[in-house]
Design a protein around this motif. Sequence first.
Motif, PDB file in Angstrom:
ATOM      1  N   LYS A  59       0.586  -1.217   0.111  1.00 18.82           N
ATOM      2  CA  LYS A  59      -0.223  -0.141   0.041  1.00 18.82           C
ATOM      3  C   LYS A  59       0.960   1.299   0.153  1.00 18.82           C
ATOM      4  O   LYS A  59       0.633   2.229  -0.739  1.00 18.82           O
ATOM      5  CB  LYS A  59      -1.153  -0.118   1.176  1.00 18.82           C
ATOM      6  N   TRP A  60       2.063   1.161   0.621  1.00 25.58           N
ATOM      7  CA  TRP A  60       2.951   2.208   0.778  1.00 25.58           C
ATOM      8  C   TRP A  60       3.513   2.683  -0.594  1.00 25.58           C
ATOM      9  O   TRP A  60       3.793   3.636  -1.011  1.00 25.58           O
ATOM     10  CB  TRP A  60       3.930   2.125   1.769  1.00 25.58           C
ATOM     11  N   ILE A  61       3.850   1.475  -1.203  1.00 18.77           N
ATOM     12  CA  ILE A  61       4.502   1.682  -2.546  1.00 18.77           C
ATOM     13  C   ILE A  61       3.556   2.162  -3.363  1.00 18.77           C
ATOM     14  O   ILE A  61       4.046   3.080  -4.283  1.00 18.77           O
ATOM     15  CB  ILE A  61       5.138   0.406  -3.044  1.00 18.77           C
ATOM     16  N   GLU A  62       2.387   1.650  -3.374  1.00 18.57           N
ATOM     17  CA  GLU A  62       1.298   2.007  -4.388  1.00 18.57           C
ATOM     18  C   GLU A  62       1.066   3.445  -4.110  1.00 18.57           C
ATOM     19  O   GLU A  62       0.688   4.440  -5.069  1.00 18.57           O
ATOM     20  CB  GLU A  62      -0.058   1.384  -4.019  1.00 18.57           C
ATOM     21  N   ALA A  63       1.086   3.965  -2.946  1.00 16.33           N
ATOM     22  CA  ALA A  63       0.818   5.484  -2.616  1.00 16.33           C
ATOM     23  C   ALA A  63       2.009   6.537  -2.955  1.00 16.33           C
ATOM     24  O   ALA A  63       1.803   7.606  -2.682  1.00 16.33           O
ATOM     25  CB  ALA A  63       0.379   5.619  -1.056  1.00 16.33           C
ATOM     26  N   ASP A  64       3.302   5.709  -3.238  1.00 18.18           N
ATOM     27  CA  ASP A  64       4.280   6.371  -3.418  1.00 18.18           C
ATOM     28  C   ASP A  64       4.995   7.226  -2.305  1.00 18.18           C
ATOM     29  O   ASP A  64       5.176   8.460  -2.466  1.00 18.18           O
ATOM     30  CB  ASP A  64       4.179   7.397  -4.730  1.00 18.18           C
ATOM     31  N   ILE A  65       4.836   6.718  -1.023  1.00 15.78           N
ATOM     32  CA  ILE A  65       5.322   7.370   0.113  1.00 15.78           C
ATOM     33  C   ILE A  65       6.613   6.837   0.572  1.00 15.78           C
ATOM     34  O   ILE A  65       7.032   7.165   1.732  1.00 15.78           O
ATOM     35  CB  ILE A  65       3.998   7.661   1.494  1.00 15.78           C
ATOM     36  N   VAL A  66       6.883   5.799   0.052  1.00 14.69           N
ATOM     37  CA  VAL A  66       8.351   4.927   0.152  1.00 14.69           C
ATOM     38  C   VAL A  66       9.326   4.883  -1.002  1.00 14.69           C
ATOM     39  O   VAL A  66       8.848   5.170  -1.948  1.00 14.69           O
ATOM     40  CB  VAL A  66       8.222   3.695   0.923  1.00 14.69           C
ATOM     41  N   GLU A  67      10.383   5.143  -0.797  1.00 15.64           N
ATOM     42  CA  GLU A  67      11.312   4.741  -1.749  1.00 15.64           C
ATOM     43  C   GLU A  67      12.358   3.824  -1.616  1.00 15.64           C
ATOM     44  O   GLU A  67      12.569   3.469  -0.607  1.00 15.64           O
ATOM     45  CB  GLU A  67      12.085   6.478  -1.906  1.00 15.64           C
TER      46      GLU A  67
END
Length: 95
Positions: free
Chosen positions: A86-94
């Motif tokens: 979910k975090w990757i999908e939301a682009d809030i982690v790198e």
Amino acid sequence: MKARKGFNLREVCGEQIIVAEGKENIDFTSIVSMNESSAFLWRSIQDKEFTVDDLADLLIGEYMIDENTPLDRETALADAKAVLEKWIEADIVEK
């Protein structure tokens, strides 16, 4: 992995959400809402490199049922993977 700079956890009307701060992060197409567990993980990984295994370890440490019945690794890892996706999908982690 690492949390992207400028995305901070805030409580808004009793909900835990990720708020983008700074001009480069303004995107109102989605809001990331967090439950208690994902908010705990988000706070725990701030300014740190982490892996999905680290997230699972954090869940196990936080949600031990009792000394004799810890959260099992398989469940913790599945939950950590789901949150990270979910975090990757939301682009809030790198990466």
